[in-house]
Scaffold this active site. Structure first.
Site, PDB file in Angstrom:
ATOM      1  N   TYR A 130      -0.597   8.553  12.889  1.00 49.34           N
ATOM      2  CA  TYR A 130      -0.228   9.402  11.759  1.00 49.34           C
ATOM      3  C   TYR A 130      -1.206  10.557  11.667  1.00 49.34           C
ATOM      4  CZ  TYR A 130       1.278   4.706  10.201  1.00 49.34           C
ATOM      5  OH  TYR A 130       1.783   3.437  10.118  1.00 49.34           O
ATOM      6  N   ASP A 142       0.160  -9.067   1.740  1.00 50.25           N
ATOM      7  CA  ASP A 142      -0.878  -8.141   1.266  1.00 50.25           C
ATOM      8  C   ASP A 142      -1.859  -8.946   0.423  1.00 50.25           C
ATOM      9  OD1 ASP A 142      -0.630  -4.709   0.913  1.00 50.25           O
ATOM     10  OD2 ASP A 142      -2.263  -5.797  -0.081  1.00 50.25           O
ATOM     11  N   GLY A 173       0.802  -1.224   0.000  1.00 53.49           N
ATOM     12  CA  GLY A 173       0.000   0.000   0.000  1.00 53.49           C
ATOM     13  C   GLY A 173       0.835   1.274   0.000  1.00 53.49           C
ATOM     14  N   PHE A 174       0.143   2.383   0.160  1.00 53.37           N
ATOM     15  CA  PHE A 174       0.782   3.704   0.057  1.00 53.37           C
ATOM     16  C   PHE A 174       1.930   3.867   1.062  1.00 53.37           C
ATOM     17  CE2 PHE A 174       0.055   8.339   1.511  1.00 53.37           C
ATOM     18  CZ  PHE A 174       1.073   8.833   0.711  1.00 53.37           C
ATOM     19  N   ILE A 175       1.621   3.785   2.341  1.00 51.72           N
ATOM     20  CA  ILE A 175       2.679   4.022   3.340  1.00 51.72           C
ATOM     21  C   ILE A 175       3.617   2.814   3.395  1.00 51.72           C
ATOM     22  CG2 ILE A 175       3.160   4.685   5.730  1.00 51.72           C
ATOM     23  CD1 ILE A 175       0.217   5.723   5.849  1.00 51.72           C
ATOM     24  N   LYS A 212      -9.589   1.798  14.916  1.00 57.30           N
ATOM     25  CA  LYS A 212      -8.266   2.230  15.406  1.00 57.30           C
ATOM     26  C   LYS A 212      -8.280   2.337  16.942  1.00 57.30           C
ATOM     27  CE  LYS A 212      -6.160   2.519  11.456  1.00 57.30           C
ATOM     28  NZ  LYS A 212      -5.295   1.399  11.091  1.00 57.30           N
ATOM     29  N   TYR A 255     -14.510   3.523  11.108  1.00 61.35           N
ATOM     30  CA  TYR A 255     -13.065   3.397  10.839  1.00 61.35           C
ATOM     31  C   TYR A 255     -12.275   3.818  12.086  1.00 61.35           C
ATOM     32  CZ  TYR A 255      -8.404   4.934   9.454  1.00 61.35           C
ATOM     33  OH  TYR A 255      -7.045   5.143   9.422  1.00 61.35           O
ATOM     34  N   SER A 309      -3.942   6.335  14.056  1.00 64.06           N
ATOM     35  CA  SER A 309      -4.277   7.536  13.287  1.00 64.06           C
ATOM     36  C   SER A 309      -4.637   8.664  14.233  1.00 64.06           C
ATOM     37  CB  SER A 309      -5.475   7.207  12.399  1.00 64.06           C
ATOM     38  OG  SER A 309      -6.067   8.379  11.908  1.00 64.06           O
ATOM     39  N   LYS A 321      -9.326   1.943   5.151  1.00 71.03           N
ATOM     40  CA  LYS A 321      -9.143   3.273   5.735  1.00 71.03           C
ATOM     41  C   LYS A 321     -10.100   4.351   5.231  1.00 71.03           C
ATOM     42  CE  LYS A 321      -5.862   4.726   2.258  1.00 71.03           C
ATOM     43  NZ  LYS A 321      -4.686   5.468   1.876  1.00 71.03           N
ATOM     44  N   PHE A 381       0.495  -2.460   8.789  1.00 75.22           N
ATOM     45  CA  PHE A 381      -0.240  -1.421   8.049  1.00 75.22           C
ATOM     46  C   PHE A 381      -1.598  -1.916   7.547  1.00 75.22           C
ATOM     47  CE2 PHE A 381       4.238  -0.203   6.893  1.00 75.22           C
ATOM     48  CZ  PHE A 381       4.210   1.098   7.339  1.00 75.22           C
TER      49      PHE A 381
HETATM   50  P1  NAD Z   1      -3.356   1.483   1.781  1.00 70.00           P
HETATM   51  O1  NAD Z   1      -4.774   1.074   1.554  1.00 70.00           O
HETATM   52  O2  NAD Z   1      -2.611   2.088   0.658  1.00 70.00           O
HETATM   53  O3  NAD Z   1      -2.525   0.222   2.308  1.00 70.00           O
HETATM   54  C1  NAD Z   1      -3.096  -0.788   3.089  1.00 70.00           C
HETATM   55  C2  NAD Z   1      -2.698  -2.123   2.466  1.00 70.00           C
HETATM   56  O4  NAD Z   1      -3.246  -3.187   3.254  1.00 70.00           O
HETATM   57  C3  NAD Z   1      -3.234  -2.306   1.050  1.00 70.00           C
HETATM   58  O5  NAD Z   1      -2.174  -2.694   0.189  1.00 70.00           O
HETATM   59  C4  NAD Z   1      -4.276  -3.416   1.180  1.00 70.00           C
HETATM   60  O6  NAD Z   1      -4.366  -4.202   0.012  1.00 70.00           O
HETATM   61  C5  NAD Z   1      -3.752  -4.185   2.389  1.00 70.00           C
HETATM   62  N1  NAD Z   1      -4.770  -4.928   3.140  1.00 70.00           N
HETATM   63  C6  NAD Z   1      -5.936  -4.458   3.636  1.00 70.00           C
HETATM   64  N2  NAD Z   1      -6.597  -5.420   4.284  1.00 70.00           N
HETATM   65  C7  NAD Z   1      -5.824  -6.540   4.205  1.00 70.00           C
HETATM   66  C8  NAD Z   1      -5.962  -7.873   4.692  1.00 70.00           C
HETATM   67  N3  NAD Z   1      -7.029  -8.257   5.384  1.00 70.00           N
HETATM   68  N4  NAD Z   1      -4.970  -8.762   4.436  1.00 70.00           N
HETATM   69  C9  NAD Z   1      -3.873  -8.396   3.731  1.00 70.00           C
HETATM   70  N5  NAD Z   1      -3.690  -7.148   3.255  1.00 70.00           N
HETATM   71  C10 NAD Z   1      -4.659  -6.233   3.485  1.00 70.00           C
HETATM   72  O7  NAD Z   1      -3.352   2.436   3.052  1.00 70.00           O
HETATM   73  P2  NAD Z   1      -2.180   3.338   3.649  1.00 70.00           P
HETATM   74  O8  NAD Z   1      -2.524   4.751   3.391  1.00 70.00           O
HETATM   75  O9  NAD Z   1      -0.878   2.831   3.244  1.00 70.00           O
HETATM   76  O10 NAD Z   1      -2.424   3.100   5.199  1.00 70.00           O
HETATM   77  C11 NAD Z   1      -1.738   2.091   5.933  1.00 70.00           C
HETATM   78  C12 NAD Z   1      -2.267   2.073   7.351  1.00 70.00           C
HETATM   79  O11 NAD Z   1      -2.133   3.363   7.926  1.00 70.00           O
HETATM   80  C13 NAD Z   1      -3.741   1.704   7.473  1.00 70.00           C
HETATM   81  O12 NAD Z   1      -3.905   0.889   8.616  1.00 70.00           O
HETATM   82  C14 NAD Z   1      -4.410   3.043   7.682  1.00 70.00           C
HETATM   83  O13 NAD Z   1      -5.611   2.918   8.399  1.00 70.00           O
HETATM   84  C15 NAD Z   1      -3.374   3.790   8.474  1.00 70.00           C
HETATM   85  N6  NAD Z   1      -3.479   5.257   8.330  1.00 70.00           N
HETATM   86  C16 NAD Z   1      -3.455   5.803   7.080  1.00 70.00           C
HETATM   87  C17 NAD Z   1      -3.603   7.166   6.940  1.00 70.00           C
HETATM   88  C18 NAD Z   1      -3.624   7.803   5.566  1.00 70.00           C
HETATM   89  O14 NAD Z   1      -4.126   8.903   5.428  1.00 70.00           O
HETATM   90  N7  NAD Z   1      -3.092   7.178   4.531  1.00 70.00           N
HETATM   91  C19 NAD Z   1      -3.750   7.978   8.082  1.00 70.00           C
HETATM   92  C20 NAD Z   1      -3.739   7.389   9.335  1.00 70.00           C
HETATM   93  C21 NAD Z   1      -3.604   6.011   9.445  1.00 70.00           C
HETATM   94  N1  UFG Z   2     -11.210  18.465   1.976  1.00 71.18           N
HETATM   95  C1  UFG Z   2     -11.801  19.281   1.029  1.00 71.18           C
HETATM   96  N2  UFG Z   2     -12.118  18.727  -0.176  1.00 71.18           N
HETATM   97  C2  UFG Z   2     -11.892  17.411  -0.469  1.00 71.18           C
HETATM   98  C3  UFG Z   2     -11.282  16.600   0.500  1.00 71.18           C
HETATM   99  C4  UFG Z   2     -10.947  17.168   1.724  1.00 71.18           C
HETATM  100  O1  UFG Z   2     -12.038  20.452   1.264  1.00 71.18           O
HETATM  101  O2  UFG Z   2     -12.228  16.975  -1.583  1.00 71.18           O
HETATM  102  C5  UFG Z   2     -10.837  19.067   3.269  1.00 71.18           C
HETATM  103  C6  UFG Z   2     -11.518  18.381   4.429  1.00 71.18           C
HETATM  104  O3  UFG Z   2     -12.778  18.939   4.651  1.00 71.18           O
HETATM  105  C7  UFG Z   2     -10.509  18.631   5.551  1.00 71.18           C
HETATM  106  C8  UFG Z   2      -9.151  18.647   4.844  1.00 71.18           C
HETATM  107  O4  UFG Z   2      -9.449  18.883   3.467  1.00 71.18           O
HETATM  108  O5  UFG Z   2     -10.725  19.874   6.108  1.00 71.18           O
HETATM  109  C9  UFG Z   2      -8.389  17.346   4.961  1.00 71.18           C
HETATM  110  O6  UFG Z   2      -9.257  16.277   4.574  1.00 71.18           O
HETATM  111  P1  UFG Z   2      -8.765  14.778   4.346  1.00 71.18           P
HETATM  112  O7  UFG Z   2      -9.967  13.967   3.965  1.00 71.18           O
HETATM  113  O8  UFG Z   2      -7.611  14.761   3.423  1.00 71.18           O
HETATM  114  O9  UFG Z   2      -8.210  14.332   5.772  1.00 71.18           O
HETATM  115  P2  UFG Z   2      -8.933  14.412   7.221  1.00 71.18           P
HETATM  116  O10 UFG Z   2      -8.091  15.278   8.084  1.00 71.18           O
HETATM  117  O11 UFG Z   2     -10.354  14.701   7.090  1.00 71.18           O
HETATM  118  O12 UFG Z   2      -8.782  12.972   7.788  1.00 71.18           O
HETATM  119  C10 UFG Z   2      -9.285  11.844   7.124  1.00 71.18           C
HETATM  120  C11 UFG Z   2     -10.018  10.972   8.101  1.00 71.18           C
HETATM  121  C12 UFG Z   2      -9.091  10.490   9.161  1.00 71.18           C
HETATM  122  C13 UFG Z   2      -7.934   9.822   8.549  1.00 71.18           C
HETATM  123  C14 UFG Z   2      -7.279  10.793   7.595  1.00 71.18           C
HETATM  124  C15 UFG Z   2      -6.151  10.190   6.868  1.00 71.18           C
HETATM  125  O13 UFG Z   2     -11.082  11.690   8.673  1.00 71.18           O
HETATM  126  O14 UFG Z   2      -9.768   9.548   9.973  1.00 71.18           O
HETATM  127  O15 UFG Z   2      -8.218  11.202   6.607  1.00 71.18           O
HETATM  128  O16 UFG Z   2      -6.622   9.170   6.025  1.00 71.18           O
HETATM  129  F1  UFG Z   2      -7.050   9.459   9.501  1.00 71.18           F
END
Ligand code: NAD
Ligand code: UFG
Length: 350
Positions: free
Chosen positions: A185, A36, A15-17, A161, A157, A133, A93, A89
């Protein structure tokens, strides 16, 4: 024992992170196994990790196509390899999807993680870095968010967490040999500086920066700005955006802390920059980095959004020796480098 001898299991490593963290782990000398199920990722992302680290380090990377909800898959993996630690990870999400389909979130995020703990315990691997998160702070009463604030879930969601943080604390309390770090994060953005790895959301993006990027490359016509009457400097909401490479390095710092600290217990750390940026400031920074105009439409607030959220970074700085290096300018530069070179993400065309 240095990183050279350590083997780390990275769940959700496609995934992304995960991809960005795996690159840094391999560069730092760790052996890595990814598990994954490609629910929200593609094999091409793993191929690009290999391409970036080169053939030699690539030999230290294994990939397993498996689902955490299938305990037998995990058993098979742990019976073959002895892992020193797990970075977890894998999870779903998307906040909106979790409201519409909470069972999917409870099934995937909770059952998957509980299985993982069971199998880790059975094979005596008791070191875990967990992806939490900033969502666990809910609508924070005070800012910056400090790790010992009271926690609250705003949606299913966020509840996964919150529950998983509580589960981690309970397990560690009952079995003190566990060492668990919960990383909260803030808003991860940006991409690998090569432009080869980045975020590739399926469907219309929920988050701000992926949405802006798709407007910039012409996939979407304009950005909806959710809320322009917040009590902030320009009326739009404020968040703590953090470069994904800084996050990746935060995981390495956390992993090293786990190996070095017998009495770490179960400890939470914020990974943020400590700086708040408004939606309009982010739009302006992206326009500057890309040279593209981002048309905006001012819209009502998005339900559940907080006014202003940013991290206290003191604890991570002091205890992990980690601090974010990049600012909004670098985040937008690298996001655009990824977006402009990969307008359809990992696919070559729609
Ligand atoms: P992502 O969706 O890009 O990566 C998650 C990966 O997990 C994906 O590749 C997906 O295929 C895999 N996956 C999901 N369920 C699975 C399962 N049951 N078995 C095996 N693989 C599985 O997301 P990300 O942005 O990289 O986030 C990673 C983690 O960080 C997540 O737990 C997410 O909740 C947390 N997080 C992300 C953000 C964000 O904004 N990206 C913010 C806070 C927390
Ligand atoms: N926003 C816009 N337009 C959009 C998308 C977002 O104006 O199309 C604004 C939102 O209203 C917010 C800010 O941009 O004020 C950031 O929004 P994001 O959706 O990117 O991120 P958030 O801070 O809202 O957080 C969300 C979830 C969290 C999660 C986080 C990271 O609410 O639970 O994304 O995935 F952890």
């Amino acid at each position: 024992m240095g990183s050279q001898e350590k083997t780390v299991l990275v769940t959700g490593g496609a995934g992304f992170i995960g991809t960005h963290t795996v690159v840094q782990l391999l560069n730092d000398g760790f052996r890595v196994s990814i598990i994954d199920n490609f629910d929200n990722s593609v094999p091409e992302a793993v191929d690009r990790v290999r391409e970036l680290v080169g053939p030699e380090l690539s030999e230290r990377l294994e990939f397993h196509l498996a689902d955490l909800r299938n305990k037998q898959d995990l058993e098979d993996l742990f019976s073959q390899t002895s892992f020193d630690a797990v970075i977890h990870f894998a999870g779903l999400k998307a906040v909106g999807e979790s409201v519409a389909n909470p069972r999917r979130y409870f099934d995937n995020n909770l059952i998957g993680t509980i299985n993982l703990y069971e199998v880790m315990a059975k094979y005596n691997c008791k070191k875990m870095v967990f992806s939490s998160s900033a969502t666990v702070y809910g609508q924070p009463e005070k800012i910056p968010c400090v790790e010992d604030f009271q926690l609250m879930a705003m949606n299913p969601y966020g509840r996964t967490k919150l529950f998983l943080e509580e589960i981690a604390r309970d397990i560690q309390k009952a079995e003190p040999e566990w060492r668990i770090i919960l990383l909260r994060y803030f808003n991860p953005v940006g991409a690998h500086e090569s432009g080869r790895l980045g975020e590739d959301p399926k469907g219309i993006p929920n988050n701000l920066i992926p949405y802006i990027q798709q407007v910039a490359v012409g996939r979407l016509p304009e950005l909806n700005v959710y809320g322009h009457d917040y009590p902030t400097r320009d009326g739009t909401a404020i968040r703590d955006y953090i470069h994904v490479m800084d996050l990746a390095d935060g995981h390495i710092a956390a992993l090293k802390k786990l190996f070095a600290t017998e009495d770490i217990g179960c400890t939470a750390y914020n990974l943020g920059t400590g700086c708040g940026t408004s939606v309009l400031e982010m739009v302006a920074a992206f326009e500057k980095a890309s040279g593209k105009e981002i048309p905006i439409k001012l819209c009502p607030r998005r339900p559940g959004d907080a006014t202003e959220v940013y991290a206290s970074t003191e604890k991570a700085e002091k205890e992990l020796g980690w601090k974010a290096k990049y600012g909004v300018e670098e985040m937008c530069r690298d996001q655009w480098n990824w977006g402009s070179n990969n307008p359809w993400g990992y696919l070559s065309e729609p």
